[in-house]
Scaffold this motif. Structure first.
Motif, PDB file in Angstrom:
ATOM      1  N   LEU A  26       0.782  -1.113  -0.036  1.00  0.00           N
ATOM      2  CA  LEU A  26      -0.074  -0.168   0.140  1.00  0.00           C
ATOM      3  C   LEU A  26       0.990   1.234   0.127  1.00  0.00           C
ATOM      4  O   LEU A  26       0.750   2.242  -0.648  1.00  0.00           O
ATOM      5  CB  LEU A  26      -0.955  -0.061   1.247  1.00  0.00           C
ATOM      6  N   ALA A  27       1.977   1.150   0.806  1.00  0.00           N
ATOM      7  CA  ALA A  27       2.753   2.295   0.785  1.00  0.00           C
ATOM      8  C   ALA A  27       3.381   2.591  -0.351  1.00  0.00           C
ATOM      9  O   ALA A  27       3.637   3.864  -0.910  1.00  0.00           O
ATOM     10  CB  ALA A  27       3.968   2.090   1.683  1.00  0.00           C
ATOM     11  N   ALA A  28       3.670   1.657  -1.202  1.00  0.00           N
ATOM     12  CA  ALA A  28       4.266   1.716  -2.549  1.00  0.00           C
ATOM     13  C   ALA A  28       3.118   2.411  -3.642  1.00  0.00           C
ATOM     14  O   ALA A  28       3.509   2.834  -4.559  1.00  0.00           O
ATOM     15  CB  ALA A  28       4.763   0.336  -3.130  1.00  0.00           C
ATOM     16  N   GLY A  29       1.907   2.025  -3.092  1.00  0.00           N
ATOM     17  CA  GLY A  29       0.958   2.738  -4.032  1.00  0.00           C
ATOM     18  C   GLY A  29       0.358   3.930  -3.753  1.00  0.00           C
ATOM     19  O   GLY A  29      -0.441   4.536  -4.207  1.00  0.00           O
ATOM     20  N   GLY A  30       1.161   4.748  -2.603  1.00  0.00           N
ATOM     21  CA  GLY A  30       0.881   5.953  -2.506  1.00  0.00           C
ATOM     22  C   GLY A  30       0.249   6.290  -1.141  1.00  0.00           C
ATOM     23  O   GLY A  30      -0.242   7.435  -0.636  1.00  0.00           O
ATOM     24  N   PHE A  31      -0.081   5.309  -0.502  1.00  0.00           N
ATOM     25  CA  PHE A  31      -0.794   5.454   0.688  1.00  0.00           C
ATOM     26  C   PHE A  31      -0.042   6.017   1.868  1.00  0.00           C
ATOM     27  O   PHE A  31       1.068   5.403   1.885  1.00  0.00           O
ATOM     28  CB  PHE A  31      -1.535   4.001   1.322  1.00  0.00           C
ATOM     29  N   GLU A  32      -0.512   6.589   3.054  1.00  0.00           N
ATOM     30  CA  GLU A  32       0.264   7.087   4.268  1.00  0.00           C
ATOM     31  C   GLU A  32      -0.167   5.738   5.083  1.00  0.00           C
ATOM     32  O   GLU A  32      -1.367   5.521   5.365  1.00  0.00           O
ATOM     33  CB  GLU A  32      -0.242   8.526   4.674  1.00  0.00           C
ATOM     34  N   THR A  71       0.718  -5.669  14.887  1.00  0.00           N
ATOM     35  CA  THR A  71       0.599  -6.223  13.665  1.00  0.00           C
ATOM     36  C   THR A  71      -0.750  -5.571  13.011  1.00  0.00           C
ATOM     37  O   THR A  71      -1.371  -6.054  12.064  1.00  0.00           O
ATOM     38  CB  THR A  71       0.570  -7.672  13.701  1.00  0.00           C
ATOM     39  N   ALA A  72      -1.305  -4.464  13.541  1.00  0.00           N
ATOM     40  CA  ALA A  72      -2.363  -3.773  12.956  1.00  0.00           C
ATOM     41  C   ALA A  72      -1.787  -2.476  12.080  1.00  0.00           C
ATOM     42  O   ALA A  72      -0.810  -1.922  12.591  1.00  0.00           O
ATOM     43  CB  ALA A  72      -3.470  -3.337  14.035  1.00  0.00           C
ATOM     44  N   PHE A  73      -2.383  -2.057  11.218  1.00  0.00           N
ATOM     45  CA  PHE A  73      -2.065  -0.724  10.463  1.00  0.00           C
ATOM     46  C   PHE A  73      -3.270  -0.146  10.033  1.00  0.00           C
ATOM     47  O   PHE A  73      -4.264  -0.708  10.005  1.00  0.00           O
ATOM     48  CB  PHE A  73      -1.005  -1.154   9.334  1.00  0.00           C
ATOM     49  N   ASP A  74      -3.116   1.293   9.666  1.00  0.00           N
ATOM     50  CA  ASP A  74      -4.089   2.073   9.112  1.00  0.00           C
ATOM     51  C   ASP A  74      -3.566   2.749   7.730  1.00  0.00           C
ATOM     52  O   ASP A  74      -2.471   3.728   8.110  1.00  0.00           O
ATOM     53  CB  ASP A  74      -4.729   3.003  10.004  1.00  0.00           C
ATOM     54  N   ALA A  75      -3.931   2.521   6.894  1.00  0.00           N
ATOM     55  CA  ALA A  75      -3.368   2.951   5.596  1.00  0.00           C
ATOM     56  C   ALA A  75      -4.484   3.914   4.978  1.00  0.00           C
ATOM     57  O   ALA A  75      -5.457   3.328   4.682  1.00  0.00           O
ATOM     58  CB  ALA A  75      -2.800   1.950   4.464  1.00  0.00           C
ATOM     59  N   ARG A  76      -3.981   5.271   4.537  1.00  0.00           N
ATOM     60  CA  ARG A  76      -4.962   6.088   4.246  1.00  0.00           C
ATOM     61  C   ARG A  76      -4.693   6.715   2.849  1.00  0.00           C
ATOM     62  O   ARG A  76      -3.347   7.140   2.634  1.00  0.00           O
ATOM     63  CB  ARG A  76      -5.003   7.222   5.132  1.00  0.00           C
ATOM     64  N   PHE A  77      -5.503   7.009   1.931  1.00  0.00           N
ATOM     65  CA  PHE A  77      -5.393   7.746   0.894  1.00  0.00           C
ATOM     66  C   PHE A  77      -6.529   8.644   0.376  1.00  0.00           C
ATOM     67  O   PHE A  77      -7.773   8.264   0.517  1.00  0.00           O
ATOM     68  CB  PHE A  77      -4.951   7.007  -0.410  1.00  0.00           C
ATOM     69  N   GLY A  78      -6.256   9.917   0.085  1.00  0.00           N
ATOM     70  CA  GLY A  78      -7.229  11.004  -0.266  1.00  0.00           C
ATOM     71  C   GLY A  78      -8.040  11.724   1.196  1.00  0.00           C
ATOM     72  O   GLY A  78      -7.352  11.471   2.110  1.00  0.00           O
ATOM     73  N   SER A  79      -8.891  12.565   0.857  1.00  0.00           N
ATOM     74  CA  SER A  79      -9.130  13.340   1.809  1.00  0.00           C
ATOM     75  C   SER A  79     -10.772  13.788   1.665  1.00  0.00           C
ATOM     76  O   SER A  79     -11.167  14.721   2.262  1.00  0.00           O
ATOM     77  CB  SER A  79      -8.471  14.884   1.797  1.00  0.00           C
ATOM     78  N   GLY A  80     -11.493  12.981   0.931  1.00  0.00           N
ATOM     79  CA  GLY A  80     -12.786  13.178   0.733  1.00  0.00           C
ATOM     80  C   GLY A  80     -13.630  13.004   1.932  1.00  0.00           C
ATOM     81  O   GLY A  80     -13.173  12.363   3.016  1.00  0.00           O
ATOM     82  N   ASP A  81     -14.914  13.380   1.871  1.00  0.00           N
ATOM     83  CA  ASP A  81     -15.941  13.254   3.196  1.00  0.00           C
ATOM     84  C   ASP A  81     -16.476  11.957   3.453  1.00  0.00           C
ATOM     85  O   ASP A  81     -16.986  11.720   4.366  1.00  0.00           O
ATOM     86  CB  ASP A  81     -16.830  14.271   3.113  1.00  0.00           C
ATOM     87  N   LEU A  82     -16.604  10.926   2.207  1.00  0.00           N
ATOM     88  CA  LEU A  82     -17.028   9.789   2.415  1.00  0.00           C
ATOM     89  C   LEU A  82     -15.542   8.788   2.491  1.00  0.00           C
ATOM     90  O   LEU A  82     -14.806   8.615   1.810  1.00  0.00           O
ATOM     91  CB  LEU A  82     -17.655   9.296   1.108  1.00  0.00           C
ATOM     92  N   VAL A  83     -15.638   8.227   3.652  1.00  0.00           N
ATOM     93  CA  VAL A  83     -14.508   7.506   4.100  1.00  0.00           C
ATOM     94  C   VAL A  83     -14.933   5.774   4.014  1.00  0.00           C
ATOM     95  O   VAL A  83     -15.838   5.422   4.546  1.00  0.00           O
ATOM     96  CB  VAL A  83     -14.183   7.541   5.486  1.00  0.00           C
ATOM     97  N   ILE A  84     -14.166   5.171   3.035  1.00  0.00           N
ATOM     98  CA  ILE A  84     -14.414   3.750   2.840  1.00  0.00           C
ATOM     99  C   ILE A  84     -13.299   2.996   3.406  1.00  0.00           C
ATOM    100  O   ILE A  84     -12.120   3.137   3.123  1.00  0.00           O
ATOM    101  CB  ILE A  84     -14.239   3.339   1.250  1.00  0.00           C
ATOM    102  N   ALA A 118      -8.122   4.458  -4.671  1.00  0.00           N
ATOM    103  CA  ALA A 118      -7.154   5.415  -4.784  1.00  0.00           C
ATOM    104  C   ALA A 118      -7.085   6.335  -5.907  1.00  0.00           C
ATOM    105  O   ALA A 118      -6.745   7.406  -6.143  1.00  0.00           O
ATOM    106  CB  ALA A 118      -5.834   4.842  -4.068  1.00  0.00           C
ATOM    107  N   SER A 119      -7.210   5.358  -7.213  1.00  0.00           N
ATOM    108  CA  SER A 119      -6.997   6.000  -8.377  1.00  0.00           C
ATOM    109  C   SER A 119      -7.980   7.049  -8.799  1.00  0.00           C
ATOM    110  O   SER A 119      -7.957   7.949  -9.656  1.00  0.00           O
ATOM    111  CB  SER A 119      -6.943   5.270  -9.565  1.00  0.00           C
ATOM    112  N   VAL A 120      -9.236   7.054  -8.255  1.00  0.00           N
ATOM    113  CA  VAL A 120     -10.304   7.928  -8.493  1.00  0.00           C
ATOM    114  C   VAL A 120     -10.713   8.673  -7.128  1.00  0.00           C
ATOM    115  O   VAL A 120     -11.922   9.200  -6.878  1.00  0.00           O
ATOM    116  CB  VAL A 120     -11.700   6.990  -8.802  1.00  0.00           C
TER     117      VAL A 120
END
Length: 394
Positions: free
Chosen positions: A48-54, A64-77, A110-112
């Motif tokens: 995910l990091a390689a794909g641009g996620f923080e 062993t848990a993580f939270d990967a995030r991309f984008g800043s829209g109001d709808l969180v998926i 993430a691409s959209v």
């Protein structure tokens, strides 16, 4: 997005497929138990990091848990990635497929994300088989701002509105007194006998269980040598029921059986909660029907609706998530050669060509459903409003 949103999302998944399948196979080859998924968690987060996620790692106090995030829209998926395995039989529940499909859906969305006003999150959720990683993350607030939480789980066939049971994971520990089994048996208090009485009591209770209630367990330990009266014993049990209320009733009755073992033998006993209690799945009806449409478009044939309600597939901590957050947990089918989950043969099936197709189709299906939610004004507003209300609560 292009004039065909589904084609655009599918294209991203197709391009990422070699990496997704490599991830699935790598996790499968290195099975790790609950809360020990060091390799699987890192490999999933790294892709995910390689794909641009923080990526925030070791969230909710879970290494062993993580939270990967991309984008800043109001709808969180949120896409849930499981990756723990079972003792001795490895990935016989196909969590390698779950992790890879979640990553694929995340990359596609993430691409959209900017165009659709999305915040895309992929949550690495450890310890589903035992330990309740999602429950820990839920209580730590990791799902508070989520509009919809989704994942797919492999199985012998496709089930859209999969049903699960509420579950209590407990250990019953008896304490007696050791003694020489031949020279001084009268000095002993036999903890193994307490466990035996409890098991007989549970066996008799089964005749009178309500529909949907289940009890199953194993002996953790019950002595060390035949010539020593066992001074300690442990039973490991799962209690299951259709609903959390029915589970509470079963728990009360089962505890009476466990107490009977102690009373009959003179032992003391403790009932210990091993994992957080899992609640039953309550999938969001609108998201369910969109997934049903999507998998049909992908050429998959889902089990009939009447089958969905006739038989649960087990229990999952995703039930706790869907009790608070709109979500879905469908089963995506693969060719298991007649085997079912938690069999060694199913583990072998989870790295076949059919399993690889499940990874790709699962990623496509989740991404398409999320895009439909983002572009349907009414349901987008519904999901966003519910998340906002959740985050405002004290």
């Amino acid at each position: 997005m292009t004039s065909s949103p589904a084609d655009a999302l599918d294209g991203v998944v197709t391009a990422a497929a070699p990496d997704l399948l490599a991830l699935s196979h790598a996790i499968h080859a290195r099975p790790e138990l609950a809360f020990e998924e060091t390799f699987a968690s890192a490999a999933t987060a790294d892709l995910l990091a390689a794909g641009g996620f923080e990526v925030d790692r070791a969230v909710a106090g879970l290494p062993t848990a993580f939270d990967a995030r991309f984008g800043s829209g109001d709808l969180v998926i949120a896409l849930c990635a499981e990756y723990d395995a079972l003792p001795e039989i490895g990935h016989a529940c196909g969590h390698n497929v779950i992790a890879a499909s979640a990553v694929g859906a995340g990359l596609a969305l993430a691409s959209v994300a900017d165009e659709l006003g999305l915040t895309v999150r992929v949550l690495g959720t450890p310890a589903e088989e035992t330990g309740g990683g999602k429950v820990v993350m839920l209580e730590a607030g990791l799902f508070d701002d989520v509009g919809a939480a989704m994942m797919v789980h492999p199985g012998p066939f496709d089930i859209v509105a999969a049903r699960s049971l509420a579950l209590a994971d407990i250990a019953v520990r008896y304490t007696g007194r050791e003694a020489h089994a031949s020279a001084a048996p009268e000095w002993g208090i036999n903890a193994a006998d307490a466990a035996t009485v409890a098991q007989v009591s549970i066996g008799l209770l089964r005749q009178h269980l309500r529909p949907g209630q289940q009890v199953h367990g194993v002996v953790g330990h019950a002595g060390t040598a035949p010539n020593i009266v066992p001074g300690s014993a442990e039973l490991l049990y799962y209690l299951r029921a259709d609903t959390a209320d029915e589970l509470a009733d079963l728990d009360r009755r089962a505890r009476g059986c466990f107490e009977a073992g102690a009373v009959a033998t003179g032992c003391t006993h403790d009932v210990v909660t091993v994992s957080p209690t899992y609640t039953e799945l309550t999938p969001d009806p609108w998201l369910v029907e969109r997934y049903r449409d999507v998998v049909g478009d992908l050429g998959r044939t889902a089990a009939p609706r009447e089958f969905e309600t006739s038989r649960p597939f087990g229990s999952t901590d995703m039930g706790n998530v869907t009790a608070r957050v709109p979500g879905i947990h469908p089963v995506i089918g693969l060719d298991s050669q007649g085997s079912v989950t938690h069999q060694p043969q199913f583990a072998a099936a989870c790295v076949t060509e059919s399993a690889d197709r499940a990874v790709v189709d699962g990623a496509r299906a989740l991404a398409r459903v999320a895009a439909l939610a983002a572009t349907d004004t009414h349901h987008r507003d519904r999901l966003v409003a519910a998340a906002h209300e959740r985050t405002r609560r004290p």
